[in-house]
Design a protein around this motif. Structure first.
Motif, short mmCIF file in Angstrom:
data_model
loop_
_atom_site.label_atom_id
_atom_site.label_comp_id
_atom_site.label_asym_id
_atom_site.label_seq_id
_atom_site.Cartn_x
_atom_site.Cartn_y
_atom_site.Cartn_z
N THR A 76 123.31 112.71 4.26
CA THR A 76 122.47 113.31 5.30
C THR A 76 121.07 113.56 4.74
O THR A 76 120.81 113.27 3.57
CB THR A 76 123.10 114.64 5.75
N ALA A 77 120.22 114.14 5.56
CA ALA A 77 118.81 114.33 5.17
C ALA A 77 118.70 115.07 3.84
O ALA A 77 119.37 116.08 3.63
CB ALA A 77 118.08 115.10 6.27
N GLY A 78 117.94 114.52 2.94
CA GLY A 78 117.69 115.16 1.65
C GLY A 78 118.61 114.68 0.54
O GLY A 78 118.47 115.08 -0.61
N THR A 79 119.57 113.82 0.89
CA THR A 79 120.49 113.34 -0.15
C THR A 79 120.19 111.86 -0.47
O THR A 79 119.64 111.13 0.38
CB THR A 79 121.96 113.47 0.30
N SER A 80 120.55 111.46 -1.67
CA SER A 80 120.22 110.12 -2.15
C SER A 80 121.42 109.43 -2.77
O SER A 80 122.36 110.11 -3.20
CB SER A 80 119.12 110.23 -3.24
N PHE A 81 121.33 108.13 -2.85
CA PHE A 81 122.35 107.37 -3.57
C PHE A 81 121.70 106.13 -4.18
O PHE A 81 120.63 105.70 -3.72
CB PHE A 81 123.52 106.97 -2.66
N THR A 82 122.34 105.61 -5.20
CA THR A 82 121.81 104.44 -5.90
C THR A 82 122.74 103.25 -5.67
O THR A 82 123.96 103.43 -5.61
CB THR A 82 121.73 104.74 -7.42
N VAL A 83 122.14 102.09 -5.53
CA VAL A 83 122.93 100.86 -5.39
C VAL A 83 122.52 99.92 -6.51
O VAL A 83 121.32 99.71 -6.76
CB VAL A 83 122.70 100.19 -4.02
N ALA A 84 123.51 99.40 -7.22
CA ALA A 84 123.24 98.56 -8.38
C ALA A 84 122.53 97.27 -7.96
O ALA A 84 122.66 96.78 -6.83
CB ALA A 84 124.56 98.22 -9.08
N LYS A 85 121.77 96.75 -8.90
CA LYS A 85 121.07 95.45 -8.73
C LYS A 85 122.10 94.35 -8.49
O LYS A 85 123.22 94.42 -9.00
CB LYS A 85 120.29 95.17 -10.03
N ASP A 86 121.71 93.36 -7.71
CA ASP A 86 122.56 92.18 -7.44
C ASP A 86 123.95 92.59 -6.93
O ASP A 86 124.96 92.04 -7.35
CB ASP A 86 122.67 91.29 -8.70
N SER A 87 123.98 93.57 -6.06
CA SER A 87 125.25 93.96 -5.42
C SER A 87 124.97 94.12 -3.93
O SER A 87 123.94 93.68 -3.45
CB SER A 87 125.77 95.26 -6.02
N SER A 88 125.92 94.72 -3.23
CA SER A 88 125.72 94.91 -1.79
C SER A 88 126.30 96.26 -1.38
O SER A 88 127.07 96.87 -2.13
CB SER A 88 126.44 93.80 -1.02
N PHE A 89 125.89 96.72 -0.21
CA PHE A 89 126.48 97.95 0.32
C PHE A 89 126.54 97.87 1.84
O PHE A 89 125.69 97.22 2.47
CB PHE A 89 125.72 99.20 -0.18
#
Lengths: 104, 104
Positions: A76-89
């Motif tokens: 939700t607003a104010g939260t973050s996540f990381t997605v690895a290089k050369d991957s998908s989500f």
């Protein structure tokens, strides 16, 4: 009051994905970093990454599942996540999701 | 290649209208002008103005009708229209409309 990005360069035309259901503006910051400010409409989407992405929800919410995630996670607003290089989500949006994305 | 706005300040959070079907980013240019870069989803909308607005379609298209217009007029990428201060205009969008708006 929303954060401001100063001394930046913005590409005027939006980046358009999924027939416009997802769109973003590309911003180059004063120190040369690229940030995209994007907006997602209700729906289900899948994105591929060519660099590590730090996604921050600015307003609204999204539920996501990265390749190595066992479950879906809500951000939700104010939260973050990381997605690895050369991957998908995968992303599911219920109302809308206003987000920023930075790359490394 | 899309036009770039240099030395600008961008408000990070989007302005959200019609449950997100219309959203925009506020940009302050180097000479202190306010420009909004917005995106409309398919639908019908009505907007009120508090200053004279110069709308430019960047991508996609919209059909509009201002208070004093007899007919609806279509505007596609690269075309602009002005809406008088303290008036309103109706908009219909079929696919999507990427636009910029400046105020005077």
């Amino acid at each position: 009051m929303s954060k401001k990005i100063n001394n930046a360069t913005i590409v005027q035309n939006a980046n358009v994905y999924f027939d416009g259901k997802v769109n973003s503006r590309t911003v180059e910051t004063a120190d040369g970093e690229i940030v995209t400010l994007g907006f997602m409409q209700p729906g289900s989407y899948e994105f591929n990454t060519s660099s590590t992405e730090l996604m921050t929800v600015l307003n609204g919410s999204m539920v996501i599942k990265r390749e190595n995630d066992d479950d879906w996670k809500e951000f939700t607003a104010g939260t973050s996540f990381t997605v690895a290089k050369d991957s998908s989500f995968q992303v599911k949006v219920d109302t809308f999701a206003d987000y920023s994305c930075s790359y490394s």
